[in-house]
Scaffold this motif. Structure first.
Motif, PDB file in Angstrom:
ATOM      1  N   ILE A 192       7.048  -5.342  -0.811  1.00 19.35           N
ATOM      2  CA  ILE A 192       7.343  -3.958  -1.190  1.00 19.35           C
ATOM      3  C   ILE A 192       6.021  -3.263  -1.448  1.00 19.35           C
ATOM      4  O   ILE A 192       5.247  -3.709  -2.303  1.00 19.35           O
ATOM      5  CB  ILE A 192       8.233  -3.904  -2.445  1.00 19.35           C
ATOM      6  CG1 ILE A 192       9.536  -4.657  -2.187  1.00 19.35           C
ATOM      7  CG2 ILE A 192       8.509  -2.464  -2.845  1.00 19.35           C
ATOM      8  CD1 ILE A 192      10.414  -4.811  -3.403  1.00 19.35           C
ATOM      9  N   ASP A 193       5.754  -2.191  -0.720  1.00 22.13           N
ATOM     10  CA  ASP A 193       4.462  -1.515  -0.796  1.00 22.13           C
ATOM     11  C   ASP A 193       4.594  -0.110  -1.359  1.00 22.13           C
ATOM     12  O   ASP A 193       5.494   0.649  -0.957  1.00 22.13           O
ATOM     13  CB  ASP A 193       3.812  -1.427   0.587  1.00 22.13           C
ATOM     14  CG  ASP A 193       3.278  -2.770   1.038  1.00 22.13           C
ATOM     15  OD1 ASP A 193       3.413  -3.095   2.230  1.00 22.13           O
ATOM     16  OD2 ASP A 193       2.739  -3.496   0.186  1.00 22.13           O
ATOM     17  N   GLN A 194       3.670   0.220  -2.242  1.00 25.55           N
ATOM     18  CA  GLN A 194       3.572   1.574  -2.795  1.00 25.55           C
ATOM     19  C   GLN A 194       2.086   1.921  -2.883  1.00 25.55           C
ATOM     20  O   GLN A 194       1.251   1.022  -3.021  1.00 25.55           O
ATOM     21  CB  GLN A 194       4.125   1.631  -4.230  1.00 25.55           C
ATOM     22  CG  GLN A 194       5.549   1.223  -4.414  1.00 25.55           C
ATOM     23  CD  GLN A 194       5.923   1.287  -5.889  1.00 25.55           C
ATOM     24  OE1 GLN A 194       6.378   0.304  -6.471  1.00 25.55           O
ATOM     25  NE2 GLN A 194       5.736   2.445  -6.505  1.00 25.55           N
ATOM     26  N   PRO A 195       1.750   3.221  -2.854  1.00 26.82           N
ATOM     27  CA  PRO A 195       0.348   3.566  -3.109  1.00 26.82           C
ATOM     28  C   PRO A 195      -0.013   3.199  -4.540  1.00 26.82           C
ATOM     29  O   PRO A 195       0.826   3.249  -5.441  1.00 26.82           O
ATOM     30  CB  PRO A 195       0.321   5.091  -2.892  1.00 26.82           C
ATOM     31  CG  PRO A 195       1.725   5.532  -3.026  1.00 26.82           C
ATOM     32  CD  PRO A 195       2.587   4.389  -2.596  1.00 26.82           C
ATOM     33  N   THR A 196      -1.259   2.840  -4.745  1.00 24.12           N
ATOM     34  CA  THR A 196      -1.684   2.389  -6.070  1.00 24.12           C
ATOM     35  C   THR A 196      -1.770   3.530  -7.062  1.00 24.12           C
ATOM     36  O   THR A 196      -1.362   3.403  -8.220  1.00 24.12           O
ATOM     37  CB  THR A 196      -3.047   1.701  -5.969  1.00 24.12           C
ATOM     38  OG1 THR A 196      -2.959   0.631  -5.034  1.00 24.12           O
ATOM     39  CG2 THR A 196      -3.491   1.165  -7.319  1.00 24.12           C
ATOM     40  N   GLU A 197      -2.300   4.650  -6.603  1.00 24.98           N
ATOM     41  CA  GLU A 197      -2.558   5.748  -7.525  1.00 24.98           C
ATOM     42  C   GLU A 197      -2.438   7.088  -6.812  1.00 24.98           C
ATOM     43  O   GLU A 197      -2.783   7.210  -5.637  1.00 24.98           O
ATOM     44  CB  GLU A 197      -3.978   5.593  -8.085  1.00 24.98           C
ATOM     45  CG  GLU A 197      -4.339   6.522  -9.199  1.00 24.98           C
ATOM     46  CD  GLU A 197      -5.725   6.205  -9.754  1.00 24.98           C
ATOM     47  OE1 GLU A 197      -5.894   5.112 -10.308  1.00 24.98           O
ATOM     48  OE2 GLU A 197      -6.626   7.040  -9.605  1.00 24.98           O
ATOM     49  N   MET A 198      -1.921   8.094  -7.526  1.00 20.93           N
ATOM     50  CA  MET A 198      -1.835   9.446  -6.997  1.00 20.93           C
ATOM     51  C   MET A 198      -2.192  10.408  -8.119  1.00 20.93           C
ATOM     52  O   MET A 198      -1.931  10.120  -9.295  1.00 20.93           O
ATOM     53  CB  MET A 198      -0.421   9.747  -6.477  1.00 20.93           C
ATOM     54  CG  MET A 198       0.009   8.854  -5.315  1.00 20.93           C
ATOM     55  SD  MET A 198       1.686   9.143  -4.754  1.00 20.93           S
ATOM     56  CE  MET A 198       1.577  10.791  -4.088  1.00 20.93           C
ATOM     57  N   THR A 199      -2.756  11.545  -7.737  1.00 23.62           N
ATOM     58  CA  THR A 199      -3.117  12.570  -8.715  1.00 23.62           C
ATOM     59  C   THR A 199      -2.613  13.921  -8.233  1.00 23.62           C
ATOM     60  O   THR A 199      -2.716  14.236  -7.043  1.00 23.62           O
ATOM     61  CB  THR A 199      -4.642  12.630  -8.905  1.00 23.62           C
ATOM     62  OG1 THR A 199      -5.112  11.346  -9.319  1.00 23.62           O
ATOM     63  CG2 THR A 199      -5.004  13.649  -9.969  1.00 23.62           C
ATOM     64  N   ALA A 200      -2.055  14.709  -9.143  1.00 26.66           N
ATOM     65  CA  ALA A 200      -1.566  16.042  -8.802  1.00 26.66           C
ATOM     66  C   ALA A 200      -1.708  16.946 -10.030  1.00 26.66           C
ATOM     67  O   ALA A 200      -1.911  16.470 -11.151  1.00 26.66           O
ATOM     68  CB  ALA A 200      -0.117  15.985  -8.347  1.00 26.66           C
TER      69      ALA A 200
END
Lengths: 110, 114
Positions: free
Chosen positions: A4-12
């Motif tokens: 199961i893959d997800q991006p590690t980090e996001m910023t908004a």
């Protein structure tokens, strides 16, 4: 095996719309869950998808495509309190067992 | 949903000792699970706690290291035995409650092994 893959980090920025993606390759599929986890706290349930399509719940929506092994969590009108880790989890086999992705740390800036 | 409590909330233990973590639910539930969350990581399922029978362990987890009891439908314990620093983690119990197979998590037990 389960992957199961997800991006590690996001910023908004506050007020924005963000989409957190999750792709999965699992042996069996009985549903997909999204959880929110603030630092130092337990995960809290956000959404559950078992059929293809969009499930809307206030500012949060979740989408599932079983044929593509793909889901996303959509956060609208982002608020500072939405700064948290978002966990994608797939239920496989019998017995309600969940396999979790690595989680996406969502940061919200002013 | 269900209200879930865990004891202790945190502990610092010495290498080689054992710690028993309790999980209490405010209503009877059929399915109860124990997870581990190592620092900076996601959750990993340790075992399913079965009422009246031996727990079902996931690959990489064994009963001698993580014995589990489930004497009734509202309570379970997880013991972390012969601890080493690698066992430093947050341990969480979860239950399936309400509709739609949803799992709800307890507040977790933060364990540090020196």
């Amino acid at each position: 095996g389960q992957n199961i893959d997800q991006p590690t980090e996001m910023t908004a920025t506050e007020g924005a719309i963000v989409q957190i993606n999750c792709t999965y390759q699992t042996s069996g599929f009985n549903g997909l869950f999204w959880y929110q986890q603030h630092a130092g706290e337990a995960p809290t349930f956000l959404s559950y998808n078992v059929l293809d399509g969009l499930e809307e719940k206030g500012r949060f929506s979740s989408f599932l495509s079983r044929s593509k092994g793909y889901s996303y969590l959509l956060l609208k009108e982002l608020q500072m309190k939405d700064s948290a880790s978002y966990l994608c989890a797939v239920m496989t086999g019998g017995g309600n067992k969940l396999t979790f992705g690595t989680g996406t740390q969502q940061k919200v800036e002013l | 949903s269900a209200v879930i409590s865990q004891k202790p909330s945190r502990d610092i233990c010495q290498r080689g000792t054992s710690l028993t973590i309790q999980c209490q639910v405010d209503s009877q539930v059929t399915m109860m699970f124990w997870y581990r969350q190592q620092p900076g990581q996601s959750l990993t399922l340790i075992a399913t706690a079965n009422q009246g029978s031996e727990a079902t362990y996931e690959s990489g987890f064994v009963i001698d290291k993580f014995p589990i009891s489930r004497p009734n439908l509202t309570f379970s314990t997880l013991t972390v035995s012969n601890m080493s620093p690698e066992d430093s983690s947050i341990y969480l119990c979860s239950v399936v409650a309400g509709g739609r197979d949803t799992q709800y998590f307890g507040p977790g037990t933060r364990l540090t092994v020196l």
